[in-house]
Enzyme design. Structure first.
Site, short mmCIF file in Angstrom:
data_model
loop_
_atom_site.label_atom_id
_atom_site.label_comp_id
_atom_site.label_asym_id
_atom_site.label_seq_id
_atom_site.Cartn_x
_atom_site.Cartn_y
_atom_site.Cartn_z
CG ASP A 1 5.11 61.20 -38.52
OD1 ASP A 1 5.16 61.94 -37.60
OD2 ASP A 1 3.64 61.20 -39.10
CG HIS B 1 17.98 52.47 -31.19
ND1 HIS B 1 17.25 51.79 -32.16
CD2 HIS B 1 19.05 51.70 -31.44
CE1 HIS B 1 17.84 50.79 -32.72
NE2 HIS B 1 18.88 50.51 -32.11
NE ARG C 1 -20.09 52.42 -40.79
CZ ARG C 1 -20.00 53.82 -40.49
NH1 ARG C 1 -20.23 54.53 -41.43
NH2 ARG C 1 -19.73 54.54 -39.44
CE LYS D 1 12.93 57.79 -30.79
NZ LYS D 1 13.99 56.56 -30.86
CG ASP E 1 20.20 47.36 -31.99
OD1 ASP E 1 20.78 48.64 -32.28
OD2 ASP E 1 19.08 47.26 -32.46
CE1 TYR F 1 11.14 56.49 -34.58
CE2 TYR F 1 10.08 54.32 -35.27
CZ TYR F 1 11.21 54.85 -35.32
OH TYR F 1 12.60 54.73 -35.82
CD GLU G 1 -10.41 62.53 -32.34
OE1 GLU G 1 -11.04 63.42 -33.08
OE2 GLU G 1 -10.18 62.51 -31.01
NE ARG H 1 13.01 47.13 -36.70
CZ ARG H 1 13.85 47.09 -37.81
NH1 ARG H 1 14.86 48.09 -37.91
NH2 ARG H 1 13.05 46.43 -38.84
#
Length: 183
Positions: free
Chosen positions: A48, A62, A24, A72, A167, A131, A29, A59
């Site tokens: 979130d 940071h 299927r 995070k 950036d 995240y 989790e 990216r």
């Protein structure tokens, strides 16, 4: 139970959930509080975030400063990225060192990034990135390290990266160290 691997940078964890597959599809989790508690991580999550990025996007790198520092827990829902962290903890024996790993929707692995690290990623194929954050985003507390700092020599594994204007102007690690010392 998920398999948890400790990265060479103290506090950084890579988590591989147990995936149950049959005709299927699959089930797993994607987060359990006890995974992190077993490694001494006890803070909660308050925000979130989710982003979509096209292939070749970079990216980062940071972070959030001071009382708005964020840990995070990151993962890829669709696609594949090279996830990168840089240790910015001023008293850490691994200050300025990097750790990277591939996060992908096939393995459904996650990376836990403690406070005190700059974080970024390069998009190896179009990706949806999610995240959890331990603190709320606060624009005035935002900081960064130049993604292509020659001293870090990060192999982002892409040609002709797509980056933001912001950036492109963050300080190098040495400039950050000279001005702020670390987190």
């Amino acid at each position: 139970m998920a398999q948890i691997i400790k990265a060479p940078l103290i506090g950084v964890l890579e988590i591989f959930p147990r995936i149950f597959e049959d005709q299927r599809g699959y089930f797993f989790e994607s987060y359990r509080e006890d995974w992190l508690q077993s490694e001494g991580v006890t803070h909660g999550w308050v925000q979130d975030n989710q982003s979509y990025s096209q292939k070749r996007t970079v990216r980062g790198l940071h972070f959030q400063k001071g009382e708005f520092a964020q840990a995070k827990l990151v993962r890829v829902i669709q696609g594949r990225v090279l996830d990168v962290v840089v240790d910015l903890r001023r008293d850490s024996p691994t200050f300025g060192e990097i750790y990277s790993t591939i996060l992908d929707a096939q393995r459904n692995n996650l990376m836990y990034v403690p406070t005190g690290f700059a974080h970024g990623f390069s998009v190896l194929e179009d990706s949806v990135f999610a995240y959890k954050c331990s603190n709320y985003y606060h624009k005035e507390s935002e900081g960064g390290i130049l993604w292509n700092d020659p001293a870090l020599a990060i192999d982002w594994q892409i040609d002709e990266p797509i980056t933001s204007e912001k950036d492109a102007v963050w300080p190098t690690l040495e400039e950050f160290r000279s001005s702020e010392g670390g987190l």
